[in-house]
Scaffold this active site. Structure first.
Site, PDB file in Angstrom:
ATOM      1  N   GLN A 255      -7.517  -4.007  -5.030  1.00  0.00           N
ATOM      2  CA  GLN A 255      -8.469  -2.934  -4.729  1.00  0.00           C
ATOM      3  C   GLN A 255      -7.872  -1.941  -3.724  1.00  0.00           C
ATOM      4  O   GLN A 255      -8.075  -0.731  -3.834  1.00  0.00           O
ATOM      5  CB  GLN A 255      -9.768  -3.524  -4.162  1.00  0.00           C
ATOM      6  CG  GLN A 255     -10.515  -4.416  -5.128  1.00  0.00           C
ATOM      7  CD  GLN A 255     -10.962  -3.664  -6.367  1.00  0.00           C
ATOM      8  OE1 GLN A 255     -11.425  -2.533  -6.288  1.00  0.00           O
ATOM      9  NE2 GLN A 255     -10.794  -4.283  -7.518  1.00  0.00           N
TER      10      GLN A 255
ATOM     11  N   HIS B  66      -8.430  -1.248   6.121  1.00  0.00           N
ATOM     12  CA  HIS B  66      -8.720  -2.522   6.789  1.00  0.00           C
ATOM     13  C   HIS B  66      -9.365  -3.472   5.772  1.00  0.00           C
ATOM     14  O   HIS B  66     -10.319  -3.096   5.080  1.00  0.00           O
ATOM     15  CB  HIS B  66      -9.670  -2.292   7.966  1.00  0.00           C
ATOM     16  CG  HIS B  66     -10.013  -3.560   8.684  1.00  0.00           C
ATOM     17  ND1 HIS B  66      -9.150  -4.154   9.583  1.00  0.00           N
ATOM     18  CD2 HIS B  66     -11.094  -4.358   8.612  1.00  0.00           C
ATOM     19  CE1 HIS B  66      -9.699  -5.274  10.032  1.00  0.00           C
ATOM     20  NE2 HIS B  66     -10.880  -5.422   9.464  1.00  0.00           N
TER      21      HIS B  66
ATOM     22  N   ASN C 203       0.840  -1.212   0.000  1.00  0.00           N
ATOM     23  CA  ASN C 203       0.000   0.000   0.000  1.00  0.00           C
ATOM     24  C   ASN C 203       0.868   1.253   0.000  1.00  0.00           C
ATOM     25  O   ASN C 203       0.561   2.226  -0.694  1.00  0.00           O
ATOM     26  CB  ASN C 203      -0.939   0.002   1.208  1.00  0.00           C
ATOM     27  CG  ASN C 203      -2.168  -0.843   0.970  1.00  0.00           C
ATOM     28  OD1 ASN C 203      -3.070  -0.445   0.236  1.00  0.00           O
ATOM     29  ND2 ASN C 203      -2.203  -2.033   1.554  1.00  0.00           N
TER      30      ASN C 203
ATOM     31  N   GLU D  73     -12.132   3.417  18.828  1.00  0.00           N
ATOM     32  CA  GLU D  73     -12.716   2.084  18.666  1.00  0.00           C
ATOM     33  C   GLU D  73     -11.945   1.331  17.576  1.00  0.00           C
ATOM     34  O   GLU D  73     -11.821   1.842  16.448  1.00  0.00           O
ATOM     35  CB  GLU D  73     -14.173   2.268  18.232  1.00  0.00           C
ATOM     36  CG  GLU D  73     -15.021   1.047  18.402  1.00  0.00           C
ATOM     37  CD  GLU D  73     -16.443   1.328  17.904  1.00  0.00           C
ATOM     38  OE1 GLU D  73     -17.154   0.362  17.668  1.00  0.00           O
ATOM     39  OE2 GLU D  73     -16.796   2.518  17.723  1.00  0.00           O
TER      40      GLU D  73
HETATM   41  C1  GRF Z   1      -3.247  -4.901   3.955  1.00  0.00           C
HETATM   42  O1  GRF Z   1      -4.017  -6.022   3.706  1.00  0.00           O
HETATM   43  C2  GRF Z   1      -4.048  -3.896   4.735  1.00  0.00           C
HETATM   44  O2  GRF Z   1      -5.397  -3.906   4.428  1.00  0.00           O
HETATM   45  C3  GRF Z   1      -3.843  -4.360   6.149  1.00  0.00           C
HETATM   46  O3  GRF Z   1      -2.507  -4.801   6.193  1.00  0.00           O
HETATM   47  C4  GRF Z   1      -2.091  -5.200   4.890  1.00  0.00           C
HETATM   48  C5  GRF Z   1      -0.867  -4.402   4.554  1.00  0.00           C
HETATM   49  O4  GRF Z   1      -0.282  -4.838   3.373  1.00  0.00           O
HETATM   50  N1  GRF Z   1      -4.155  -3.304   7.080  1.00  0.00           N
HETATM   51  P1  GRF Z   1       0.962  -4.033   2.774  1.00  0.00           P
HETATM   52  O5  GRF Z   1       2.043  -4.004   3.850  1.00  0.00           O
HETATM   53  O6  GRF Z   1       0.504  -2.671   2.407  1.00  0.00           O
HETATM   54  O7  GRF Z   1       1.409  -4.836   1.586  1.00  0.00           O
END
Ligand code: GRF
Length: 221
Positions: free
Chosen positions: A177, A113, A18, A147
């Site tokens: 996605q 998430h 990400n 939360e």
């Molecule tokens: C992703 O699946 C995100 O939704 C979750 O942790 C994972 C991180 O993946 N919070 P990356 O390190 O960005 O490849």
């Protein structure tokens, strides 16, 4: 005159795919923002290499060096605030955060998430969705509140669950996605269009529904 760039700090614990999507979106001008630093609680995380390759300063701060969650979060906060970010982006940062820390960044901290929140907070979301016989699953960008995985939803993407689905195949589909929706939501924030208003998020001064905006593949606005 060009739009001033938003300054952000990205927090990671792992692969950083990400983070890579966000780096790419800032470099190609899609997101008018600059990553001032990447902060990570694991020295071995591959995401640190991604940041270094992009010339972004990195900081490693291990929770193992602290006696309590509170002490770690205070030290983490000091590291983040050193860069004076306007937005803090949690991108696979695998830590539960203290209420004091979360309040400090209220309205200026986003998380991604891998579920259609409010469904499946916590871990192992893909496996749980399959075991429950869900026909679809997805991913949510949301503002962070005290939360866990409970702050106002901003943007969701949905994927169908096929009859032969495994947690791994589903995770792979969802990650594609994730890489679309996180830069898109950050762009809205950087443009001043996305805000947290109490228990809801607003986009272009319109309150979003509990689910948040729904992403359609390929959409970038
Ligand atoms: C992703 O699946 C995100 O939704 C979750 O942790 C994972 C991180 O993946 N919070 P990356 O390190 O960005 O490849």
């Amino acid at each position: 005159m060009s739009q001033p760039e938003l300054s952000m700090v990205v927090l990671i614990s792992g692969s950083g795919s990400n983070l890579q999507a966000i780096i790419d979106a800032t470099q190609n001008g899609i997101v008018p923002a600059k990553i001032s630093a990447v902060i990570c609680n694991k020295e071995s995380a591959y995401g640190l290499k991604r940041a270094a390759d992009a010339g972004i300063p990195t900081v490693v701060i291990s929770h193992k060096d602290f006696d309590s969650r509170e002490d770690f979060d205070q030290a983490l906060q000091a590291k983040i605030d050193h860069f004076s970010p306007e937005l803090v982006v949690l991108a696979g940062f695998m830590r539960i955060l203290t209420p004091e820390f979360v309040r400090h960044y209220s309205g200026r901290m986003l998380n991604i998430h891998p579920s259609l929140l409010p469904k499946y907070r916590g871990l192992n979301t893909h496996q749980r969705a399959i075991e429950d016989g869900e026909s679809e699953h997805g991913v949510t960008v949301h503002f962070v509140t005290e939360e866990l995985d409970g702050g106002p939803n901003v943007l969701q993407a949905r994927v169908p669950i096929s009859s032969s689905e495994t947690a791994d195949t589903l995770a792979a589909k969802i990650l594609i996605q994730e890489h679309q929706i996180y830069p898109r939501a950050i762009k809205w924030f950087a443009q001043g269009r996305l805000k947290m208003e109490g228990s809801q998020a607003s986009l272009d001064q319109t309150l979003l529904s509990e689910s948040g905006e729904q992403h359609i593949d390929g959409a970038s606005e």
